[in-house]
Design a protein around this motif. Sequence first.
Motif, PDB file in Angstrom:
ATOM      1  N   LYS A 170       6.690  48.260  15.081  1.00 58.76           N
ATOM      2  CA  LYS A 170       6.635  48.373  16.542  1.00 58.76           C
ATOM      3  C   LYS A 170       8.030  48.162  17.102  1.00 58.76           C
ATOM      4  O   LYS A 170       8.867  47.514  16.472  1.00 58.76           O
ATOM      5  N   VAL A 171       8.261  48.698  18.299  1.00 65.47           N
ATOM      6  CA  VAL A 171       9.578  48.600  18.914  1.00 65.47           C
ATOM      7  C   VAL A 171       9.444  48.122  20.359  1.00 65.47           C
ATOM      8  O   VAL A 171       8.484  48.449  21.042  1.00 65.47           O
ATOM      9  N   ARG A 172      10.416  47.316  20.760  1.00 70.09           N
ATOM     10  CA  ARG A 172      10.526  46.908  22.152  1.00 70.09           C
ATOM     11  C   ARG A 172      12.006  46.758  22.457  1.00 70.09           C
ATOM     12  O   ARG A 172      12.835  46.667  21.553  1.00 70.09           O
ATOM     13  N   GLY A 173      12.359  46.729  23.720  1.00 68.50           N
ATOM     14  CA  GLY A 173      13.751  46.539  24.086  1.00 68.50           C
ATOM     15  C   GLY A 173      14.175  47.374  25.269  1.00 68.50           C
ATOM     16  O   GLY A 173      13.348  47.996  25.938  1.00 68.50           O
ATOM     17  N   ASP A 174      15.487  47.379  25.510  1.00 68.95           N
ATOM     18  CA  ASP A 174      16.089  48.100  26.633  1.00 68.95           C
ATOM     19  C   ASP A 174      16.982  49.202  26.080  1.00 68.95           C
ATOM     20  O   ASP A 174      17.819  48.949  25.217  1.00 68.95           O
ATOM     21  N   VAL A 175      16.808  50.408  26.615  1.00 69.79           N
ATOM     22  CA  VAL A 175      17.598  51.552  26.176  1.00 69.79           C
ATOM     23  C   VAL A 175      18.256  52.186  27.392  1.00 69.79           C
ATOM     24  O   VAL A 175      17.592  52.449  28.398  1.00 69.79           O
ATOM     25  N   LYS A 176      19.558  52.424  27.297  1.00 73.50           N
ATOM     26  CA  LYS A 176      20.286  53.143  28.339  1.00 73.50           C
ATOM     27  C   LYS A 176      20.808  54.428  27.713  1.00 73.50           C
ATOM     28  O   LYS A 176      21.382  54.401  26.623  1.00 73.50           O
ATOM     29  N   MET A 177      20.591  55.533  28.406  1.00 75.62           N
ATOM     30  CA  MET A 177      21.026  56.832  27.895  1.00 75.62           C
ATOM     31  C   MET A 177      21.888  57.530  28.934  1.00 75.62           C
ATOM     32  O   MET A 177      21.664  57.379  30.136  1.00 75.62           O
ATOM     33  N   HIS A 178      22.841  58.302  28.445  1.00 75.01           N
ATOM     34  CA  HIS A 178      23.688  59.125  29.309  1.00 75.01           C
ATOM     35  C   HIS A 178      23.798  60.495  28.656  1.00 75.01           C
ATOM     36  O   HIS A 178      24.080  60.605  27.465  1.00 75.01           O
ATOM     37  N   ALA A 179      23.543  61.541  29.431  1.00 75.89           N
ATOM     38  CA  ALA A 179      23.589  62.905  28.900  1.00 75.89           C
ATOM     39  C   ALA A 179      24.578  63.749  29.692  1.00 75.89           C
ATOM     40  O   ALA A 179      24.658  63.637  30.918  1.00 75.89           O
ATOM     41  N   THR A 180      25.333  64.568  28.969  1.00 75.16           N
ATOM     42  CA  THR A 180      26.233  65.540  29.603  1.00 75.16           C
ATOM     43  C   THR A 180      26.019  66.883  28.920  1.00 75.16           C
ATOM     44  O   THR A 180      25.855  66.958  27.696  1.00 75.16           O
ATOM     45  N   PRO A 181      25.993  67.945  29.708  1.00 75.84           N
ATOM     46  CA  PRO A 181      25.749  69.261  29.117  1.00 75.84           C
ATOM     47  C   PRO A 181      26.974  69.786  28.367  1.00 75.84           C
ATOM     48  O   PRO A 181      28.105  69.423  28.664  1.00 75.84           O
ATOM     49  N   ARG A 182      26.703  70.603  27.401  1.00 73.47           N
ATOM     50  CA  ARG A 182      27.737  71.376  26.706  1.00 73.47           C
ATOM     51  C   ARG A 182      27.193  72.791  26.569  1.00 73.47           C
ATOM     52  O   ARG A 182      26.037  73.046  26.921  1.00 73.47           O
ATOM     53  N   GLU A 183      27.984  73.699  26.062  1.00 73.36           N
ATOM     54  CA  GLU A 183      27.565  75.104  26.010  1.00 73.36           C
ATOM     55  C   GLU A 183      26.256  75.322  25.271  1.00 73.36           C
ATOM     56  O   GLU A 183      25.419  76.095  25.688  1.00 73.36           O
ATOM     57  N   ASP A 184      26.072  74.631  24.152  1.00 75.31           N
ATOM     58  CA  ASP A 184      24.901  74.881  23.317  1.00 75.31           C
ATOM     59  C   ASP A 184      23.855  73.768  23.376  1.00 75.31           C
ATOM     60  O   ASP A 184      23.006  73.679  22.505  1.00 75.31           O
ATOM     61  N   GLY A 185      23.912  72.910  24.388  1.00 75.84           N
ATOM     62  CA  GLY A 185      22.910  71.862  24.490  1.00 75.84           C
ATOM     63  C   GLY A 185      23.394  70.679  25.299  1.00 75.84           C
ATOM     64  O   GLY A 185      24.149  70.841  26.258  1.00 75.84           O
ATOM     65  N   LEU A 186      22.972  69.495  24.896  1.00 75.70           N
ATOM     66  CA  LEU A 186      23.326  68.255  25.593  1.00 75.70           C
ATOM     67  C   LEU A 186      23.937  67.267  24.609  1.00 75.70           C
ATOM     68  O   LEU A 186      23.507  67.172  23.465  1.00 75.70           O
ATOM     69  N   ASP A 187      24.929  66.522  25.069  1.00 75.04           N
ATOM     70  CA  ASP A 187      25.422  65.368  24.341  1.00 75.04           C
ATOM     71  C   ASP A 187      24.718  64.162  24.943  1.00 75.04           C
ATOM     72  O   ASP A 187      24.770  63.958  26.156  1.00 75.04           O
ATOM     73  N   ILE A 188      24.055  63.372  24.101  1.00 74.24           N
ATOM     74  CA  ILE A 188      23.325  62.201  24.579  1.00 74.24           C
ATOM     75  C   ILE A 188      23.868  60.963  23.887  1.00 74.24           C
ATOM     76  O   ILE A 188      23.908  60.893  22.661  1.00 74.24           O
ATOM     77  N   ASP A 189      24.323  60.010  24.691  1.00 76.11           N
ATOM     78  CA  ASP A 189      24.740  58.707  24.190  1.00 76.11           C
ATOM     79  C   ASP A 189      23.664  57.711  24.573  1.00 76.11           C
ATOM     80  O   ASP A 189      23.248  57.659  25.724  1.00 76.11           O
ATOM     81  N   ALA A 190      23.209  56.931  23.603  1.00 74.98           N
ATOM     82  CA  ALA A 190      22.194  55.921  23.874  1.00 74.98           C
ATOM     83  C   ALA A 190      22.712  54.558  23.456  1.00 74.98           C
ATOM     84  O   ALA A 190      23.344  54.409  22.413  1.00 74.98           O
ATOM     85  N   THR A 191      22.459  53.563  24.306  1.00 75.93           N
ATOM     86  CA  THR A 191      22.821  52.186  24.025  1.00 75.93           C
ATOM     87  C   THR A 191      21.543  51.362  24.027  1.00 75.93           C
ATOM     88  O   THR A 191      20.784  51.409  24.991  1.00 75.93           O
ATOM     89  N   ILE A 192      21.328  50.659  22.959  1.00 76.87           N
ATOM     90  CA  ILE A 192      20.149  49.801  22.872  1.00 76.87           C
ATOM     91  C   ILE A 192      20.637  48.371  23.084  1.00 76.87           C
ATOM     92  O   ILE A 192      21.319  47.800  22.218  1.00 76.87           O
ATOM     93  N   ALA A 193      20.317  47.827  24.252  1.00 72.01           N
ATOM     94  CA  ALA A 193      20.775  46.479  24.591  1.00 72.01           C
ATOM     95  C   ALA A 193      20.083  45.426  23.739  1.00 72.01           C
ATOM     96  O   ALA A 193      20.709  44.548  23.189  1.00 72.01           O
ATOM     97  N   ASP A 194      18.804  45.522  23.638  1.00 74.22           N
ATOM     98  CA  ASP A 194      18.001  44.620  22.811  1.00 74.22           C
ATOM     99  C   ASP A 194      16.905  45.438  22.182  1.00 74.22           C
ATOM    100  O   ASP A 194      16.281  46.259  22.851  1.00 74.22           O
ATOM    101  N   ALA A 195      16.664  45.218  20.911  1.00 71.63           N
ATOM    102  CA  ALA A 195      15.565  45.911  20.250  1.00 71.63           C
ATOM    103  C   ALA A 195      14.993  45.006  19.180  1.00 71.63           C
ATOM    104  O   ALA A 195      15.715  44.231  18.556  1.00 71.63           O
ATOM    105  N   TRP A 196      13.708  45.097  18.960  1.00 75.53           N
ATOM    106  CA  TRP A 196      13.029  44.304  17.946  1.00 75.53           C
ATOM    107  C   TRP A 196      12.114  45.176  17.143  1.00 75.53           C
ATOM    108  O   TRP A 196      11.548  46.101  17.601  1.00 75.53           O
TER     109      TRP A 196
END
Length: 185
Positions: free
Chosen positions: A159-185
């Motif tokens: 099982k998973v719990r926690g805080d996730v922050k994501m940032h997406a920016t477009p590129r020609e062939d899709g999206l670049d997604i950066d995700a930061t997991i502040a806390d996860a268990w």
Amino acid sequence: VLWKNLTYPAPDPGSEGELVIEAKHFGIAPAFPIVAGVLTKLDGVLDGSAKILWGKLGQADKGRIAEADLTLTDAVAYIPQFGQELHDGKATIKSDPPRGDGLQEIHITNVEAQGISGRVHGTAVAVMDGLSLASARAELVIDEDEELPLTIEGVPLGKVRGDVKMHATPREDGLDIDATIADAW
């Protein structure tokens, strides 16, 4: 639009356009092809209104979302990579007026969905450059007492719990997604 040979509509390159959407208990399943590469199921009910404007074809003046005030309820999405169906989803979608730099924010608040067990909630903001996505960010939270099962391609891992922050920016062939997991268990 212009009617070509009186049989089919085509955009009139000399006219500006406006699309007004009034949704009253509108099913979103027809939008599934847009997300078919990521999801294997999408449904829900949309209520509210949105107004989209655009300039003449070929002009540098891009379209924009003039206003949006929508509510999504009873949403269902299946994410096969995680073996997880989210259901009873909901969200509120509202637009801000364009900023001084011409960009516009679309706020997605009150985001919530239930898993097989557990729940995820959060917010997101899409920054639009006309009708194109300039960037997006989201903050999702799975609380300690509402963990979601983690299953990858049908294999249960826990099982998973926690805080996730994501940032997406477009590129020609899709999206670049950066995700930061502040806390996860």
